[in-house]
Write a protein that holds these residues in place. Sequence first.
Motif, PDB file in Angstrom:
ATOM      1  N   THR A   1       0.824  -1.207   0.000  1.00 17.38           N
ATOM      2  CA  THR A   1       0.000   0.000   0.000  1.00 17.38           C
ATOM      3  C   THR A   1       0.859   1.258   0.000  1.00 17.38           C
ATOM      4  OG1 THR A   1      -1.727  -1.181   1.212  1.00 17.38           O
ATOM      5  CG2 THR A   1      -1.879   1.211   1.158  1.00 17.38           C
ATOM      6  N   TYR A   2       1.879   1.274   0.850  1.00 18.60           N
ATOM      7  CA  TYR A   2       2.772   2.432   0.876  1.00 18.60           C
ATOM      8  C   TYR A   2       3.416   2.641  -0.487  1.00 18.60           C
ATOM      9  CZ  TYR A   2       7.176   4.940   1.464  1.00 18.60           C
ATOM     10  OH  TYR A   2       8.230   5.797   1.290  1.00 18.60           O
TER      11      TYR A   2
ATOM     12  N   ARG B   1       4.083   5.810  -5.279  1.00 19.22           N
ATOM     13  CA  ARG B   1       4.270   5.799  -6.731  1.00 19.22           C
ATOM     14  C   ARG B   1       3.167   6.576  -7.445  1.00 19.22           C
ATOM     15  NH1 ARG B   1       4.673   0.804  -7.029  1.00 19.22           N
ATOM     16  NH2 ARG B   1       2.506   0.327  -7.525  1.00 19.22           N
ATOM     17  N   ALA B   2       1.946   6.487  -6.937  1.00 14.43           N
ATOM     18  CA  ALA B   2       0.799   7.107  -7.605  1.00 14.43           C
ATOM     19  C   ALA B   2       0.525   8.528  -7.122  1.00 14.43           C
ATOM     20  CB  ALA B   2      -0.448   6.242  -7.384  1.00 14.43           C
ATOM     21  N   ALA B   3       1.370   9.071  -6.233  1.00 10.39           N
ATOM     22  CA  ALA B   3       1.106  10.376  -5.632  1.00 10.39           C
ATOM     23  C   ALA B   3       0.807  11.475  -6.660  1.00 10.39           C
ATOM     24  CB  ALA B   3       2.265  10.786  -4.727  1.00 10.39           C
ATOM     25  N   PRO B   4       1.603  11.638  -7.729  1.00  9.90           N
ATOM     26  CA  PRO B   4       1.286  12.708  -8.686  1.00  9.90           C
ATOM     27  C   PRO B   4      -0.097  12.546  -9.318  1.00  9.90           C
ATOM     28  CG  PRO B   4       3.516  11.896  -9.025  1.00  9.90           C
ATOM     29  CD  PRO B   4       2.855  10.938  -8.084  1.00  9.90           C
ATOM     30  N   GLN B   5      -0.468  11.314  -9.667  1.00  9.06           N
ATOM     31  CA  GLN B   5      -1.784  11.083 -10.260  1.00  9.06           C
ATOM     32  C   GLN B   5      -2.901  11.325  -9.247  1.00  9.06           C
ATOM     33  OE1 GLN B   5       0.949   9.157 -10.484  1.00  9.06           O
ATOM     34  NE2 GLN B   5       0.831   7.727 -12.220  1.00  9.06           N
ATOM     35  N   LEU B   6      -2.679  10.937  -8.000  1.00 14.10           N
ATOM     36  CA  LEU B   6      -3.687  11.167  -6.973  1.00 14.10           C
ATOM     37  C   LEU B   6      -3.929  12.662  -6.777  1.00 14.10           C
ATOM     38  CD1 LEU B   6      -2.563   8.537  -4.309  1.00 14.10           C
ATOM     39  CD2 LEU B   6      -4.679   8.467  -5.658  1.00 14.10           C
TER      40      LEU B   6
ATOM     41  N   HIS C   1       0.495  17.685   0.536  1.00 16.07           N
ATOM     42  CA  HIS C   1       0.918  17.359   1.902  1.00 16.07           C
ATOM     43  C   HIS C   1       0.076  16.222   2.476  1.00 16.07           C
ATOM     44  CE1 HIS C   1       3.832  20.471   2.077  1.00 16.07           C
ATOM     45  NE2 HIS C   1       2.992  21.479   2.170  1.00 16.07           N
ATOM     46  N   ILE C   2      -1.225  16.233   2.197  1.00 18.17           N
ATOM     47  CA  ILE C   2      -2.092  15.157   2.703  1.00 18.17           C
ATOM     48  C   ILE C   2      -1.643  13.813   2.138  1.00 18.17           C
ATOM     49  CG2 ILE C   2      -4.435  14.204   2.629  1.00 18.17           C
ATOM     50  CD1 ILE C   2      -5.454  17.126   2.662  1.00 18.17           C
ATOM     51  N   VAL C   3      -1.367  13.768   0.844  1.00 26.69           N
ATOM     52  CA  VAL C   3      -0.918  12.517   0.220  1.00 26.69           C
ATOM     53  C   VAL C   3       0.415  12.079   0.806  1.00 26.69           C
ATOM     54  CG1 VAL C   3      -0.192  11.446  -1.952  1.00 26.69           C
ATOM     55  CG2 VAL C   3      -2.208  12.931  -1.904  1.00 26.69           C
ATOM     56  N   GLU C   4       1.303  13.039   1.040  1.00 23.66           N
ATOM     57  CA  GLU C   4       2.621  12.709   1.589  1.00 23.66           C
ATOM     58  C   GLU C   4       2.499  12.165   3.013  1.00 23.66           C
ATOM     59  OE1 GLU C   4       7.093  14.639   1.390  1.00 23.66           O
ATOM     60  OE2 GLU C   4       5.377  15.986   1.594  1.00 23.66           O
ATOM     61  N   PHE C   5       1.653  12.796   3.826  1.00 24.71           N
ATOM     62  CA  PHE C   5       1.460  12.306   5.192  1.00 24.71           C
ATOM     63  C   PHE C   5       0.728  10.972   5.206  1.00 24.71           C
ATOM     64  CE2 PHE C   5       2.979  16.278   6.801  1.00 24.71           C
ATOM     65  CZ  PHE C   5       3.385  15.992   8.092  1.00 24.71           C
TER      66      PHE C   5
ATOM     67  N   GLY D   1       1.099   8.673   2.927  1.00 24.89           N
ATOM     68  CA  GLY D   1       2.148   7.708   2.607  1.00 24.89           C
ATOM     69  C   GLY D   1       3.024   7.394   3.807  1.00 24.89           C
ATOM     70  N   THR D   2       3.397   8.419   4.563  1.00 27.51           N
ATOM     71  CA  THR D   2       4.245   8.194   5.732  1.00 27.51           C
ATOM     72  C   THR D   2       3.504   7.407   6.805  1.00 27.51           C
ATOM     73  OG1 THR D   2       5.392  10.269   5.276  1.00 27.51           O
ATOM     74  CG2 THR D   2       5.703   9.310   7.450  1.00 27.51           C
TER      75      THR D   2
END
Length: 367
Positions: free
Chosen positions: A242-243, A248-253, A285-289, A291-292
């Motif tokens: 999932t991580y 990997r999909a962060a830009p598309q999300l 930032h939401i997507v990055e957090f 992922g973390t």
Amino acid sequence: MTAAKTRTDSLPDDLWEAVSTGDEYAATDIVMAALDDGMEPEEVLLDVIAPLQARVGREWAANRISVAQEHTATAVNERVLGAVAHHPAVRRRQREQAPEHPGRIAVACIDGEWHALPARLVAEVLRLRGWQVDYLGAQVPTPHLISHLHLTGPVVVALSSSIATRLPAAHAAITACQSTGTPVLVGGAAFGYDGRYAALLGADAWAPDARAAADRLARGPLPKPPPVHRVIDDLPHLADRTYAHVTRAAPQLIRHVMGELDSRYPEMAGYTDQQRSRTAEDVAHIVEFLGTALYLDDPDLLTEFIGWTAGILTVRGVPAESLLPALDLLSEQLTEHPRATLMLERARDAVREPPPGSLHDPAMDTA
């Protein structure tokens, strides 16, 4: 009351006035006078400069200073800290400690971590305590850090990170440093107020601040690092991928959320280009957090960040509920990843029923 005592009593307020207005020379003069009057250098560093930097972060969060003012204040604080390091009282203390020199230590910020002042405070306090310190500064790429360890052979490496989204990089750095046989001490707000993430990521020791770090090292050497191990050994939940998918999909999300927000949140129709740009930053930032949080398998990390973001938006006149459509859109894109959707559901709950004091999150402090 003596003049020196009067100056010491007014030091925090006087220094804040100088730092908040970007007056580097006045700020330096104030701190130099305190040292001339006999104030201990470590006290200046940890009881004056460090709290002042934390105040800079709080003032920005409360919308009382701008980003430019926050950056200016931080830059002045860094220059003041550098001036302290060269004051005669500090140099004299270092010479006095030299006969009891405990060894060499490397101090560095995690790759991608640009909040360097906490690491610099650690470095200067360790120098005051007699250590030979290699201060490597902000955003040190792990391969270069490892090269430095091979070249210089320090007895300890101290790694600093203030932003939680740097923790995956911190994990890689911890593991790589340990593979050289060097024990790792970590610190900074990213590792949690109680050091929970330091333990999770396999660090050999954790300290909440520079004084605690110096005290821990003074008690004796850190334990020998564990045998070389893989990330998956520490974090077996990463096997569900999932991580990896979210990262990997962060830009598309992010593009999907921004493309659909107009229809989910009609108020965006009246947004300026600047407001849309800030919204895109918030979504990123939401997507990055997220992922973390998935990396650590800790929903609270995302929930606390969302609560903090809701507080920041509120003091800036933006309804916290504006976060809900973005969270919904992300969840709809991640239905095949239950760990992610459960975390996003908890984040939505945090927006609907924010916990008390959600404006301030220590992970967002710059000191």
